[in-house]
Scaffold this motif. Structure first.
Motif, mmCIF file in Angstrom:
data_model
loop_
_atom_site.group_PDB
_atom_site.id
_atom_site.type_symbol
_atom_site.label_atom_id
_atom_site.label_comp_id
_atom_site.label_asym_id
_atom_site.label_seq_id
_atom_site.Cartn_x
_atom_site.Cartn_y
_atom_site.Cartn_z
ATOM 1 N N LEU A 150 0.746 -1.220 -0.095
ATOM 2 C CA LEU A 150 0.018 0.167 -0.142
ATOM 3 C C LEU A 150 0.731 1.166 -0.075
ATOM 4 O O LEU A 150 0.580 2.194 -0.754
ATOM 5 N N ASP A 153 2.002 1.850 -3.245
ATOM 6 C CA ASP A 153 0.963 2.306 -4.075
ATOM 7 C C ASP A 153 0.761 1.706 -5.347
ATOM 8 O O ASP A 153 0.733 2.335 -6.760
ATOM 9 N N SER A 156 -2.472 1.848 -8.035
ATOM 10 C CA SER A 156 -3.196 2.926 -8.386
ATOM 11 C C SER A 156 -2.566 3.582 -9.879
ATOM 12 O O SER A 156 -3.062 4.477 -10.347
ATOM 13 N N VAL A 291 -3.942 5.949 0.875
ATOM 14 C CA VAL A 291 -3.726 4.853 0.894
ATOM 15 C C VAL A 291 -2.341 4.626 1.424
ATOM 16 O O VAL A 291 -2.044 3.565 1.929
ATOM 17 N N GLN A 292 -1.327 5.482 1.309
ATOM 18 C CA GLN A 292 0.033 5.381 1.707
ATOM 19 C C GLN A 292 -0.147 5.575 3.304
ATOM 20 O O GLN A 292 0.689 4.583 4.004
#
Length: 351
Positions: A150, A153, A156, A291-292
């Motif tokens: 995550l 990422d 994405s 998300v991070q």
């Protein structure tokens, strides 16, 4: 391992304050280093000035702590090897890799990658010494890996510097080396401040030599640096990195760890990540995406689970420790049957 003396509440409170101060000091390094990198400094230049400045401060303290005990260096190859590993890998190598990571990644992402070094230690103990991790430790490793996905990422489509990721993972190896070397303790161990000061000196000498010979890319700049939206002379962030983020951080951290114990300090030391994110936000305007941030929480949760799963043997009664009959430790040297320290969870150090 001899049983530790009980600590009164005031001592514990003071120790906790010192560890938190140390964490904040370490956490400031990424933001100030990135400000220098933006003006033409290379990671090699930043880390050389930081470590060399810290060594000038800490070496006299290290020599003072060794007064009357020079035999700990002259008669012990193990201690010399410990200083060399600490200085070359845990200090110079780790910081050089971290600043290279910061050059292309955000401070938060680079530091989270570095903290995977705790997972590296678990793998090293399992692969080399056969110390199979507990189920809780394996859960922690799984959480950390999920958090890493995550943090990067990867789903994405956002472009990320994989070179920076590699540097961040190399910094994790340096952090793992720090845990293993700094936690190794026996009857003829170096005093903590001596290990820190001598290790910084070894790292400084290596970095200066590597910079002078062109082994690492060394460049500095006298251009004024932007910090928190204001222009300051170049020596301001350099002084902060050397004095606050290195000398004070190491010195205060060692004292705090002695007061509260390595295990408590290692948990509290995780606050370095939070301080680094906050400082980078205030000084550089950097803030990880949602998300991070979730990934970062998973990594921190995984690290906590690893810590809990790899609980040290300090709670074993003194009699059992002396005899070595119940916990597999050799009498008096603080190490297990496989030569690994019973408590390898020293405080953070090192970004």
């Amino acid at each position: 391992m001899p049983q530790r003396a009980s600590r009164d509440p005031r001592t514990l409170a003071l120790g906790l304050v010192l560890v938190v101060v140390s964490s904040a000091a370490f956490g400031s390094s990424g933001a100030f280093a990135k400000a220098l990198l933006a003006t033409g400094w290379t990671p090699g230049g930043v880390v050389t000035w930081r470590v060399a400045g810290a060594a000038l401060v800490m070496l006299p303290i290290a020599l003072w702590s060794l007064r009357g005990r020079w035999h700990l260096l002259t008669r012990s190859r193990g201690n010399l090897g410990q200083v060399a590993a600490f200085g070359l890998v845990a200090v110079a190598g780790c910081q050089f890799a971290y600043f290279n990571a910061v050059e292309t990644l955000s401070v938060a992402v680079a530091l989270l990658l570095e903290y995977l070094g705790i997972v590296v230690v678990v793998g090293w103990l399992w692969a080399v010494h056969g110390r199979r991790p507990s189920r809780l430790t394996l859960v922690g490793v799984g959480l950390s890996v999920a958090g890493l996905v995550l943090v990067l990422d990867v789903f994405s489509g956002v472009e990320i510097s994989w070179v920076g990721v590699v540097w961040g993972l190399l910094a994790a190896v340096g952090l793992a080396t720090y845990y293993v070397t700094s936690a190794h303790e026996h009857e003829e161990s170096l005093p903590p401040l001596a290990l820190a000061g001598l290790g910084l000196t070894v790292g400084a000498v290596a970095l200066v030599a590597a910079s002078a010979t062109g082994l690492i890319d060394y460049a500095t700049s006298s251009t004024r640096v932007v910090v928190a939206g204001a222009f300051v002379p170049w020596w301001v962030p350099v002084a902060e990195l050397a004095l606050v983020a290195a000398a004070i951080a190491y010195g205060v951290g060692v004292i705090g760890t002695r007061l509260v114990g390595a295990t408590v300090a290692s948990f509290v030391g995780l606050s370095e990540v939070l301080f680094a994110i906050l400082i980078a936000w205030v000084l550089l305007g950097e803030l990880p995406g949602l998300v991070q941030l979730v990934g970062g929480l998973l990594i921190l949760g995984g690290v906590v689970a690893v810590r809990m799963g790899e609980r040290p043997d300090d709670d074993v009664p003194a009699d059992a420790t002396r005899d070595g009959a119940h916990d597999g430790t050799a009498a008096g040297d603080g190490t297990g049957a496989d030569g690994i320290p019973a408590d390898w969870s020293a405080t953070h150090p090192v970004a």
